[in-house]
Enzyme design. Structure first.
Site, PDB file in Angstrom:
ATOM      1  N   ARG A   1     -13.637  11.994  14.386  1.00 18.97           N
ATOM      2  CA  ARG A   1     -12.220  11.661  14.486  1.00 18.97           C
ATOM      3  C   ARG A   1     -11.583  11.706  13.095  1.00 18.97           C
ATOM      4  NH1 ARG A   1     -13.182  12.456  18.969  1.00 18.97           N
ATOM      5  NH2 ARG A   1     -12.634  11.264  20.833  1.00 18.97           N
TER       6      ARG A   1
ATOM      7  N   ARG B   1      -3.356  13.386  -5.092  1.00 21.63           N
ATOM      8  CA  ARG B   1      -2.953  14.719  -5.566  1.00 21.63           C
ATOM      9  C   ARG B   1      -4.194  15.531  -5.942  1.00 21.63           C
ATOM     10  NH1 ARG B   1       2.427  15.878  -6.905  1.00 21.63           N
ATOM     11  NH2 ARG B   1       2.922  13.676  -7.019  1.00 21.63           N
TER      12      ARG B   1
ATOM     13  N   ASP C   1      -2.432   7.333  -8.274  1.00 27.72           N
ATOM     14  CA  ASP C   1      -3.446   8.398  -8.362  1.00 27.72           C
ATOM     15  C   ASP C   1      -4.570   8.142  -9.377  1.00 27.72           C
ATOM     16  OD1 ASP C   1      -1.940   9.691  -6.473  1.00 27.72           O
ATOM     17  OD2 ASP C   1      -0.964  11.037  -7.894  1.00 27.72           O
TER      18      ASP C   1
ATOM     19  N   ARG D   1      10.025  -6.458 -14.119  1.00 27.55           N
ATOM     20  CA  ARG D   1      10.262  -7.871 -14.458  1.00 27.55           C
ATOM     21  C   ARG D   1       9.732  -8.201 -15.854  1.00 27.55           C
ATOM     22  NH1 ARG D   1       6.539 -12.057 -13.631  1.00 27.55           N
ATOM     23  NH2 ARG D   1       7.401 -14.158 -13.356  1.00 27.55           N
ATOM     24  N   ALA D   2       8.514  -7.714 -16.151  1.00 26.01           N
ATOM     25  CA  ALA D   2       7.908  -8.024 -17.452  1.00 26.01           C
ATOM     26  C   ALA D   2       8.718  -7.406 -18.600  1.00 26.01           C
ATOM     27  CB  ALA D   2       6.466  -7.518 -17.484  1.00 26.01           C
TER      28      ALA D   2
ATOM     29  N   ASP E   1       2.145  11.283 -14.466  1.00 32.10           N
ATOM     30  CA  ASP E   1       2.035  12.444 -15.332  1.00 32.10           C
ATOM     31  C   ASP E   1       3.376  13.185 -15.537  1.00 32.10           C
ATOM     32  OD1 ASP E   1       0.354  14.140 -16.789  1.00 32.10           O
ATOM     33  OD2 ASP E   1       0.429  15.604 -15.156  1.00 32.10           O
ATOM     34  N   GLY E   2       4.049  13.531 -14.444  1.00 31.85           N
ATOM     35  CA  GLY E   2       5.312  14.276 -14.519  1.00 31.85           C
ATOM     36  C   GLY E   2       6.377  13.474 -15.253  1.00 31.85           C
TER      37      GLY E   2
ATOM     38  N   ASP F   1      -4.778   9.252 -12.347  1.00 24.31           N
ATOM     39  CA  ASP F   1      -5.113  10.599 -12.826  1.00 24.31           C
ATOM     40  C   ASP F   1      -4.777  10.814 -14.298  1.00 24.31           C
ATOM     41  OD1 ASP F   1      -2.395  10.428 -12.446  1.00 24.31           O
ATOM     42  OD2 ASP F   1      -2.193  12.350 -11.419  1.00 24.31           O
TER      43      ASP F   1
ATOM     44  N   ARG G   1      11.896  12.318  -7.827  1.00 25.02           N
ATOM     45  CA  ARG G   1      11.265  13.396  -8.609  1.00 25.02           C
ATOM     46  C   ARG G   1      12.428  14.307  -8.992  1.00 25.02           C
ATOM     47  NH1 ARG G   1       5.885  12.476  -7.507  1.00 25.02           N
ATOM     48  NH2 ARG G   1       5.372  11.839  -5.389  1.00 25.02           N
TER      49      ARG G   1
ATOM     50  N   ARG H   1      12.170  -9.421 -18.856  1.00 26.30           N
ATOM     51  CA  ARG H   1      12.020 -10.793 -19.365  1.00 26.30           C
ATOM     52  C   ARG H   1      11.565 -10.804 -20.833  1.00 26.30           C
ATOM     53  NH1 ARG H   1      11.099 -14.219 -14.467  1.00 26.30           N
ATOM     54  NH2 ARG H   1      13.035 -13.792 -13.337  1.00 26.30           N
TER      55      ARG H   1
ATOM     56  N   GLU I   1      -6.992  14.155  -0.546  1.00 23.04           N
ATOM     57  CA  GLU I   1      -6.012  15.139  -0.048  1.00 23.04           C
ATOM     58  C   GLU I   1      -6.049  16.453  -0.838  1.00 23.04           C
ATOM     59  OE1 GLU I   1      -1.961  13.804  -0.560  1.00 23.04           O
ATOM     60  OE2 GLU I   1      -2.212  13.514  -2.716  1.00 23.04           O
TER      61      GLU I   1
ATOM     62  N   GLY J   1       6.441   9.255  -7.804  1.00 23.22           N
ATOM     63  CA  GLY J   1       6.037   8.459  -6.636  1.00 23.22           C
ATOM     64  C   GLY J   1       5.985   6.983  -7.000  1.00 23.22           C
TER      65      GLY J   1
ATOM     66  N   ARG K   1       0.902   3.686  -0.460  1.00 19.30           N
ATOM     67  CA  ARG K   1       1.820   3.556  -1.598  1.00 19.30           C
ATOM     68  C   ARG K   1       2.644   2.263  -1.536  1.00 19.30           C
ATOM     69  NH1 ARG K   1       4.047   9.066  -2.926  1.00 19.30           N
ATOM     70  NH2 ARG K   1       6.106   8.176  -2.671  1.00 19.30           N
TER      71      ARG K   1
ATOM     72  N   THR L   1       1.275   4.912 -11.193  1.00 15.98           N
ATOM     73  CA  THR L   1       0.960   5.879 -10.127  1.00 15.98           C
ATOM     74  C   THR L   1      -0.303   5.414  -9.425  1.00 15.98           C
ATOM     75  OG1 THR L   1       0.146   8.104  -9.629  1.00 15.98           O
ATOM     76  CG2 THR L   1      -0.161   7.363 -11.886  1.00 15.98           C
TER      77      THR L   1
HETATM   78  O1  F6P Z   1       1.626  10.740  -7.012  1.00 16.99           O
HETATM   79  C1  F6P Z   1       1.560   9.826  -5.979  1.00 16.99           C
HETATM   80  C2  F6P Z   1       1.440  10.508  -4.655  1.00 16.99           C
HETATM   81  O2  F6P Z   1       1.392   9.514  -3.660  1.00 16.99           O
HETATM   82  C3  F6P Z   1       0.270  11.482  -4.509  1.00 16.99           C
HETATM   83  O3  F6P Z   1      -0.941  10.821  -4.268  1.00 16.99           O
HETATM   84  C4  F6P Z   1       0.734  12.333  -3.371  1.00 16.99           C
HETATM   85  O4  F6P Z   1       0.149  13.612  -3.420  1.00 16.99           O
HETATM   86  C5  F6P Z   1       2.211  12.422  -3.593  1.00 16.99           C
HETATM   87  O5  F6P Z   1       2.566  11.309  -4.399  1.00 16.99           O
HETATM   88  C6  F6P Z   1       3.061  12.415  -2.350  1.00 16.99           C
HETATM   89  O6  F6P Z   1       4.373  12.609  -2.730  1.00 16.99           O
HETATM   90  P1  F6P Z   1       5.631  12.396  -1.778  1.00 16.99           P
HETATM   91  O7  F6P Z   1       5.774  10.934  -1.536  1.00 16.99           O
HETATM   92  O8  F6P Z   1       6.757  12.945  -2.563  1.00 16.99           O
HETATM   93  O9  F6P Z   1       5.338  13.129  -0.520  1.00 16.99           O
END
Ligand code: F6P
Length: 320
Positions: free
Chosen positions: A244, A172, A128, A21-22, A103-104, A130, A72, A25, A223, A11, A253, A126
């Site tokens: 609501r 995630r 996240d 850029r960093a 992570d991935g 995480d 991905r 350069r 989420e 993502g 993002r 990322t």
């Molecule tokens: O890892 C970043 C992230 O935005 C997560 O927070 C979210 O679960 C996931 O990617 C969404 O992925 P995609 O953009 O592939 O739907």
């Protein structure tokens, strides 16, 4: 080292462009050539590579997304895909690789380093937050600020109508975006995957806040727990206040990176090239206690992310 490759994977996250850029350069400063790889590991497998010059990274420090684009890539999990990726690196005489991702993406980097001997450096990109080995990942600060902007707007309308807002943020399996956005927006409640929630306790907290004069409530839900819609439905069954649901989604993002993310990008990118220049591979860079650090990539990906219970307690105390 005379030639390095650079890719963004997984993502996208605000600050990836500033990190590109960093890297470019710093490498040019040391007389190292940089090849940009498009669409992450997919571009590496398909040989989608281009040389990067000083001016190819102009006017991107302030832009969200990633100039190199990202993907991905499931093929990178197969031995055939990995061999193809390594063949592309050899074909272009690329001696080291910088991988910007989560992570991935780090697992792909670890595989190239460990199984194929390619000196590889990971930059944590990322939203996240995480990854346990670093206090912050690139893009997290901007994403939380985007969530804050939206929560501020929700507060206006919720207070006018005396409603409860359930706001879903990304992350995630990690509750950090919810935790940081919750505590800094003044949300009364956060619901995260790391802590089991009890709907009756939540209703009690809401009722207590209303008795204390509150005219609205904000609940930030990660989420990884469930959707805002599903949670709002559950809550509406046990409260008379109107509920609501809002899902922030991919808006968090995008956008121009914050000062904090641009600073991290500059330091991470610079450090990554320093390591490769000194012949050091198989590391990830990060920030701990305000210092830029690097550590073994295998160790870093095996660490389990810990939740900050102290911050959670703080939120419970001050958001009434
Ligand atoms: O890892 C970043 C992230 O935005 C997560 O927070 C979210 O679960 C996931 O990617 C969404 O992925 P995609 O953009 O592939 O739907």
């Amino acid at each position: 080292m005379k030639r390095i490759g650079l890719l963004t994977s997984g993502g996208d996250a605000p600050g990836m462009n500033a990190a590109i850029r960093a890297v470019v350069r710093t490498a040019i400063y040391y007389g190292i050539e940089v090849f940009g790889i498009e669409r992450g590991y997919a571009g590496l497998i398909e040989d989608a590579i281009m040389p990067m010059e000083m001016r190819s990274v102009s006017d991107i420090v302030q832009r969200g997304g990633t100039k190199l684009r990202t993907a991905r890539c499931l093929e990178m999990l197969t031995v055939d895909g990995q061999k193809q990726a390594v063949a592309t690196l050899h074909k272009h005489g690329i001696e080291g690789l910088v991988v910007i991702g989560g992570d991935g993406s780090f697992r792909g980097a670890k595989c190239l380093a460990e199984d194929y001997g390619i000196p590889t450096i990971g930059i944590p990109g990322t939203i996240d937050n995480d990854l346990e080995y670093t206090d912050y990942t690139l893009g997290f600060d901007t994403a939380v600020n985007t969530c804050l902007d939206i929560i501020n707007k929700l507060r206006d309308t919720m207070t006018s109508h005396e409603r409860i807002s359930v706001v879903e943020v990304m992350g995630r399996h990690c509750g950090d975006i919810a935790l940081y956005a919750g505590i800094t927006s003044g949300a009364e409640i956060i619901v995260v995957p790391e802590i089991a929630y009890n709907i009756e306790d939540i209703v009690t907290r809401i009722n207590r806040s209303r008795a204390n004069g509150k005219r609205s409530n904000i609940i930030v839900i990660a989420e990884g727990v469930m959707s805002a819609e599903a949670f709002a439905k559950q809550l509406q069954e046990v409260t008379t206040y109107s509920v609501r649901a809002t899902t922030i989604g991919h808006i968090q993002r995008g956008g121009s990176p914050s000062m904090a993310d641009r600073m991290l990008a500059a330091q991470f990118g610079n450090k990554a090239v320093h390591l490769l220049k000194d012949g050091i591979g198989n590391r990830v860079v990060g920030i701990r206690n305000n210092s830029i650090i690097d550590m073994d990539i295998i160790e870093a990906v095996s660490m389990k992310k810990k939740f900050n219970y102290e911050l959670y307690e703080t939120l419970q105390m001050i958001s009434m």
